[in-house]
Design a protein around this motif. Sequence first.
Motif, PDB file in Angstrom:
ATOM      1  N   GLU A 192       0.846  -1.173   0.000  1.00  0.00           N
ATOM      2  CA  GLU A 192       0.000   0.000   0.000  1.00  0.00           C
ATOM      3  C   GLU A 192       0.900   1.247   0.000  1.00  0.00           C
ATOM      4  OE1 GLU A 192      -3.881  -0.151   0.348  1.00  0.00           O
ATOM      5  OE2 GLU A 192      -2.876  -1.678  -0.858  1.00  0.00           O
TER       6      GLU A 192
ATOM      7  N   SER B 263      -7.824  -2.567   6.245  1.00  0.00           N
ATOM      8  CA  SER B 263      -9.182  -3.096   6.063  1.00  0.00           C
ATOM      9  C   SER B 263      -9.121  -4.530   5.560  1.00  0.00           C
ATOM     10  CB  SER B 263      -9.979  -2.234   5.081  1.00  0.00           C
ATOM     11  OG  SER B 263      -9.441  -2.335   3.771  1.00  0.00           O
TER      12      SER B 263
ATOM     13  N   GLN C 238     -11.639  -6.827   2.936  1.00  0.00           N
ATOM     14  CA  GLN C 238     -12.700  -6.584   1.956  1.00  0.00           C
ATOM     15  C   GLN C 238     -13.131  -7.892   1.300  1.00  0.00           C
ATOM     16  OE1 GLN C 238     -10.532  -3.888  -0.530  1.00  0.00           O
ATOM     17  NE2 GLN C 238     -10.249  -2.433   1.134  1.00  0.00           N
TER      18      GLN C 238
ATOM     19  N   TRP D 284     -12.692   8.449   7.176  1.00  0.00           N
ATOM     20  CA  TRP D 284     -13.321   8.321   5.855  1.00  0.00           C
ATOM     21  C   TRP D 284     -14.536   9.224   5.705  1.00  0.00           C
ATOM     22  CZ3 TRP D 284     -11.376   6.744   1.564  1.00  0.00           C
ATOM     23  CH2 TRP D 284     -10.367   5.779   1.538  1.00  0.00           C
TER      24      TRP D 284
ATOM     25  N   ARG E 167     -16.282  11.382  -3.439  1.00  0.00           N
ATOM     26  CA  ARG E 167     -15.823  10.028  -3.753  1.00  0.00           C
ATOM     27  C   ARG E 167     -16.104   9.046  -2.626  1.00  0.00           C
ATOM     28  NH1 ARG E 167     -11.971  10.252  -8.153  1.00  0.00           N
ATOM     29  NH2 ARG E 167     -11.634  12.441  -8.676  1.00  0.00           N
ATOM     30  N   CYS E 168     -16.644   9.533  -1.501  1.00  0.00           N
ATOM     31  CA  CYS E 168     -16.875   8.673  -0.339  1.00  0.00           C
ATOM     32  C   CYS E 168     -18.352   8.687   0.052  1.00  0.00           C
ATOM     33  CB  CYS E 168     -15.966   9.096   0.800  1.00  0.00           C
ATOM     34  SG  CYS E 168     -14.206   8.964   0.405  1.00  0.00           S
TER      35      CYS E 168
ATOM     36  N   THR F 225     -21.629   7.221  -1.889  1.00  0.00           N
ATOM     37  CA  THR F 225     -22.391   6.096  -1.342  1.00  0.00           C
ATOM     38  C   THR F 225     -23.885   6.351  -1.448  1.00  0.00           C
ATOM     39  OG1 THR F 225     -20.630   5.437   0.197  1.00  0.00           O
ATOM     40  CG2 THR F 225     -22.873   4.792   0.772  1.00  0.00           C
TER      41      THR F 225
ATOM     42  N   ARG G 176     -10.742   2.624  -9.433  1.00  0.00           N
ATOM     43  CA  ARG G 176      -9.976   2.408  -8.198  1.00  0.00           C
ATOM     44  C   ARG G 176      -9.842   3.695  -7.393  1.00  0.00           C
ATOM     45  NH1 ARG G 176      -6.480  -0.829 -11.569  1.00  0.00           N
ATOM     46  NH2 ARG G 176      -4.859   0.780 -11.593  1.00  0.00           N
ATOM     47  N   GLN G 177     -10.271   4.807  -7.957  1.00  0.00           N
ATOM     48  CA  GLN G 177     -10.108   6.110  -7.316  1.00  0.00           C
ATOM     49  C   GLN G 177     -11.417   6.621  -6.694  1.00  0.00           C
ATOM     50  OE1 GLN G 177      -8.263   8.635 -10.357  1.00  0.00           O
ATOM     51  NE2 GLN G 177      -7.135   6.853 -11.095  1.00  0.00           N
TER      52      GLN G 177
ATOM     53  N   TRP H  34     -14.217   5.692  -3.411  1.00  0.00           N
ATOM     54  CA  TRP H  34     -14.195   4.943  -2.151  1.00  0.00           C
ATOM     55  C   TRP H  34     -15.547   4.982  -1.435  1.00  0.00           C
ATOM     56  CZ3 TRP H  34     -10.573   8.948  -3.182  1.00  0.00           C
ATOM     57  CH2 TRP H  34      -9.369   8.497  -3.734  1.00  0.00           C
TER      58      TRP H  34
ATOM     59  N   ARG I 180     -17.606  -0.577  -3.582  1.00  0.00           N
ATOM     60  CA  ARG I 180     -17.016  -0.071  -4.828  1.00  0.00           C
ATOM     61  C   ARG I 180     -17.482  -0.936  -6.001  1.00  0.00           C
ATOM     62  NH1 ARG I 180     -10.733  -0.052  -4.856  1.00  0.00           N
ATOM     63  NH2 ARG I 180     -10.817   2.110  -4.162  1.00  0.00           N
TER      64      ARG I 180
ATOM     65  N   ARG J 188     -16.244  -2.097   1.563  1.00  0.00           N
ATOM     66  CA  ARG J 188     -15.126  -1.270   2.010  1.00  0.00           C
ATOM     67  C   ARG J 188     -15.344  -0.586   3.368  1.00  0.00           C
ATOM     68  NH1 ARG J 188     -11.350  -0.352  -1.492  1.00  0.00           N
ATOM     69  NH2 ARG J 188     -10.683   1.487  -0.346  1.00  0.00           N
TER      70      ARG J 188
END
Length: 460
Positions: A93, A181, A183, A237, A244-245, A249, A311-312, A314, A318, A326
């Motif tokens: 990571e 995390s 997943q 988060w 993006r978060c 959602t 992938r960008q 969150w 996802r 996630r």
Amino acid sequence: MSQGLVPHDRPCLEFDDLVRSFLPPGKSERLVGIEVECGLVRPDSGRSVRYDEPGGTRALLETLLDGMAGEPVLEDGSLVGLRLPDGATLTLEMAGAIEYSSAPTASLTEGLRRARECLTEVARVAAPLGLRLLTGGQLPFDAPDGIRWTPKSRTEIMRRYFAGLGDGGRLGDQVMGLTLSTQLSLDALDEAEYLDKLKVLLAVSPFLAAILANTPALDTGEAASSNGTASRRMTYWRRIDPARCQHLTARLYEVSALAELAETLSDLPMIYRRSGTGYVAGQVGSFRQVVREGFEDGTMPTLDDWKTHLRQVWPAVRPRQTLETRLPDGQAWEHLGVLPALFLGLAEEPAVRRKVTDLLADLRTEALDLITLKAAESGPDGIAAPIRETAEQLVMLADQGLAARVADGTESPEVLGLLDPAREWAATGRPPAEALRAAWTGPWRRRPDRYVAAMAVPED
């Protein structure tokens, strides 16, 4: 021409390609994927190590590469991971944690067996280097200003991106560098199943996050105001890049078609894209605009660019070719299977999905973030009663889903025992964060070495 870039005179990506990417042709069976992030820390201090120090992360990867018959994963010429013979990967990571990503398997039983075997082997190899693999949901002994960043071009791009968001990106370093995390990824075979699973996974995520909260603030010199937190990770988060978060959602919860899903995700710009052996910063404008007009350097996007773009983001789940959970915190080694077992049990069987939908029929979009906020908190009475009671019912439904898979021979009966900790956490309203905090101030006597000894992947 750099890798991943095509000139204007080549066939370019179309919007329909984005839509079709969620259900690639030829997918005929439902498989399960597991990802587990572990810190690479010194056993005495619990602090992460640098990439290039003696016995650091590069040395570990080089040793693993020699002993596990893997293929190197390089970025900008640096070794950052390896591909294993069974299709799994081990990759660093951005701040030096190591992530195990399984090859897709037909059962959770098999996926967990492979994950445990691989991570135990990594722990065995790491021990002579003075390294331990730390499980859980956080790296509690690393300071934000002392994070050991890996030599990836994406790292500095991401850090600059979050810094450019102002207050919305202020916790970017903590999110990228201090959290861990576990997943689960699930397949779908058609649009209706994909959207049904997406909504169910989004709906149950905050309730499961409440009973799985596992990143308490430990009194290691931090401000006392954070000491009541059950999940620092979720707190981080919730406060970073809402587009993006958490806001994303909520938008995904209302999606009713794959075309709408592609529109929602392509509204966002790319943060970075592949170029040659590394990555370069994205550009102003949405991905959908890039599909129409190309990049500023005169090249056109490819399907790999779209996959990189996905992938960008969150959100709590996802969406890609699989649906990746996630939101909840990573768990201790002894509870490695509880998180994937909960999500699999609730989402894989159609009859159980219908029961979950009925149970949460009154759940509204705005409640997703509110429940997540409550899940991150820790009061004297434990988890708030309405959240705890719903979570308890969800654990029972997950048990039904897993039992159905055992009955049809997909899973081994041992999978049912994976839910035992969740049953206790839901019934008592006490997530594992409380036991972790009690151990820290009690038998561990606030000693990082005891924390690491208890939370590390065993070497055999």
